[in-house]
Enzyme design. Structure first.
Site, mmCIF file in Angstrom:
data_model
loop_
_atom_site.group_PDB
_atom_site.id
_atom_site.type_symbol
_atom_site.label_atom_id
_atom_site.label_comp_id
_atom_site.label_asym_id
_atom_site.label_seq_id
_atom_site.Cartn_x
_atom_site.Cartn_y
_atom_site.Cartn_z
ATOM 1 C CB SER A 55 -0.950 -0.004 1.202
ATOM 2 O OG SER A 55 -1.895 -1.045 1.071
ATOM 3 N NE ARG A 72 -1.436 -7.693 8.303
ATOM 4 C CZ ARG A 72 -2.377 -6.788 8.475
ATOM 5 N NH1 ARG A 72 -2.984 -6.687 9.648
ATOM 6 N NH2 ARG A 72 -2.723 -5.980 7.492
ATOM 7 N N PRO A 124 7.470 3.486 7.413
ATOM 8 C CG PRO A 124 7.038 5.721 6.846
ATOM 9 C CD PRO A 124 7.522 4.412 6.275
ATOM 10 C CE LYS A 177 -4.824 -0.642 3.635
ATOM 11 N NZ LYS A 177 -3.522 -1.301 3.319
ATOM 12 C CG HIS A 191 -3.148 -8.265 5.228
ATOM 13 N ND1 HIS A 191 -2.053 -8.866 4.639
ATOM 14 C CD2 HIS A 191 -3.119 -6.963 4.832
ATOM 15 C CE1 HIS A 191 -1.406 -7.967 3.914
ATOM 16 N NE2 HIS A 191 -2.031 -6.812 4.000
#
Length: 512
Positions: free
Chosen positions: A62, A154, A254, A336, A407
């Site tokens: 992502s 994951r 991060p 997100k 996930h």
């Protein structure tokens, strides 16, 4: 709203494959996506490997996806940058690593390596741990070095942690503590989880295990606890973090590392990502004179030196829109939110003119298979209100469900997640159509289309599959491309000339 409006709807983790078995996208009832694919121009995009700035064959993620989407060019990733530094040996003369070594020697203290022990390449890589250990051995600090291993489960197999631990032990590491990423790398403001790991690292507040690491991990597996959910435990009480120590946080991405890093380096900070306003670590034991190195810049609250600075990206999509005096909106739920803001803006905390943000809290559940709809309906309602306000020229919206539920490895829940997104997408697009706007629908990487691996075990990682790209304008013909081509395409639809820094190309082949 001006005469033109373009919305970007990101269906996070929804890739394409001909394999139908255990494919949540195929098995889900998606009448609206089926309608879009049948009636509007669409194509496929590359979302992994070199096409998004990763090593060849590396699955996308992502962070990478949103960076490329917003930048309009291939953004070479930290994984690639660090791997290159190891190959050309500049890694071993890195100024920030050498400062940490000097700090430890000066204070006769310890150095700690923290991070996700995985070769998934999404948040970290095992090779980076080994390169750091090689550097520390060269400086006679092997006996002063302690690893705090955060297990994955994951981006890798759910029971692969035991093998990574064996690998690192064989390499010579002293592993002082272990915790699953669910606790150590939470990004949904579950500070109670971060607190467990913080107190383990600094105050020895966790079970001390006397069994071998291999037996301990196997015991977790026997109880049905996979790598992601390993509860924090200590294997060497003398290897925890004390005053005057140094810490190298080995995660290069991060978004999941920043909370624990903030707790260690700036525990009384006020944080934009904390809805309560505080990290709530002020009352805990504080570590004095701690020297923290992060592989990349995490965020402004993390007080660290940064080993690998990122190249500044100029004239990204958000900046182009803002510089023209146009209005934009970013909307997502917590999971997100950094992606539609920080990452979409080139890995920078930008305060863009006429740019609004809406953060919808993610549901407070242990795992998202328990609530596969997540906060998609709330996002949809907020987006519709914003669209009908006619205030905005462009919208960036992320539906997290296919990725976050994917996930978990639960097929039925992921099918429900995809179906939820399908119905919500219809509502958002109907609002866009009502104001005479256009939409681009894309995924940032694959995930939900592969729910089991070749051995029949749950597949919880991303994939290297192509992703769909749909434009709701019947007057165009599209060509295949990569994620970096999406921003130029959106500018094309808005009739805005792309800046020279955008080396991606519009996917519009011609007008019909």
């Amino acid at each position: 709203m001006t005469k033109k409006f373009v919305g970007l709807i990101i269906l996070d983790g929804l890739g394409l494959t001909d394999q139908k078995e255990n494919n949540a996208f195929h098995l889900a009832k998606t009448p609206y996506l089926d309608y879009l694919l049948k009636n509007f121009p669409n194509t496929t995009l590359k979302a992994s490997g070199e096409e998004v700035g990763l090593p060849q064959g590396q699955m996308g993620n992502s962070e990478v996806g949103h960076l490329n989407l917003g930048a309009g060019r291939v953004v070479y990733q930290s994984l690639t940058q660090i791997n290159k530094a190891i190959r050309d040996k500049t890694f071993f003369t890195n100024k920030q690593f050498l400062q940490a070594i000097e700090h430890v020697k000066k204070n006769n203290s310890k150095i700690h390596l923290l991070g996700l022990i995985s070769d998934g390449g999404i948040h970290s890589h095992l090779d980076h741990f080994k390169a750091l250990f090689d550097l520390l051995k060269e400086n006679n600090l092997a006996n002063n070095t302690f690893l705090h291993a955060f297990t994955d489960g994951r981006d890798t197999g759910t029971h692969s942690g035991i093998n990574y631990i064996k690998n690192l032990l064989d390499y010579g590491f002293n592993i002082a503590s272990v915790a699953g990423r669910y606790y150590a790398l939470d990004r949904d403001n579950n500070w109670d989880r971060i607190n467990l790991v913080y107190n383990m690292l600094t105050s020895k507040q966790a079970p001390v295990i006397t069994l071998s690491l291999e037996k301990t991990m196997q015991n977790f597996y026997n109880q049905g606890i996979t790598d992601e959910f390993i509860t924090p435990f200590i294997t060497d009480p003398n290897g925890l973090i004390d005053d005057n120590d140094a810490v190298i946080f080995v995660n290069f991405r991060p978004d999941r590392a920043m909370r624990l890093a903030t707790a260690l380096s700036n525990p009384c900070a006020t944080n934009a990502f904390c809805s309560e306003g505080k990290t709530n670590f002020c009352g805990n034991k504080l570590v004095n004179n701690l020297f923290l190195v992060t592989m990349t810049q995490y965020n402004v609250q993390v007080k660290s030196v940064v080993a690998f600075e990122k190249k500044t990206l100029k004239n990204i999509y958000g900046e182009v829109i803002a510089n023209l005096g146009m209005h934009q909106l970013r909307i997502s739920e917590t999971e997100k939110y950094p992606h539609v803001t920080f990452f979409f803006d080139g890995g920078k905390e930008l305060q863009l003119k006429n740019a609004d943000r809406i953060l919808i809290p993610s549901p407070k559940v242990k795992t998202y298979d328990l609530k596969p709809e997540m906060s998609a309906l709330e996002i949809t309602n907020a987006a519709k209100t914003a669209i009908f306000s006619r205030k905005y020229d462009t919208l960036i919206l992320n539906f997290a469900n296919p990725d976050m539920v994917g996930h978990t490895g639960f097929l039925d829940a992921t099918i429900k997640a995809v179906q939820t997104v399908d119905s919500c997408l219809k509502e958002v697009l109907n609002a866009i159509f009502a104001v005479k706007g256009k939409a681009c629908i894309v995924a940032d990487h694959g995930n939900a289309e592969k729910m089991k691996d070749n051995q029949g075990n749950p597949h919880t990682a991303h994939t290297t599959n192509l992703v769909p790209f749909i434009v709701t304008d019947k007057n165009v013909v599209l060509k295949p491309g990569s994620l970096c081509d999406v921003a130029p395409t959106m500018l094309d639809l808005l009739e805005i000339k792309k800046p020279q820094e955008m080396t991606g190309n519009s996917l519009i082949k011609k007008l019909v």
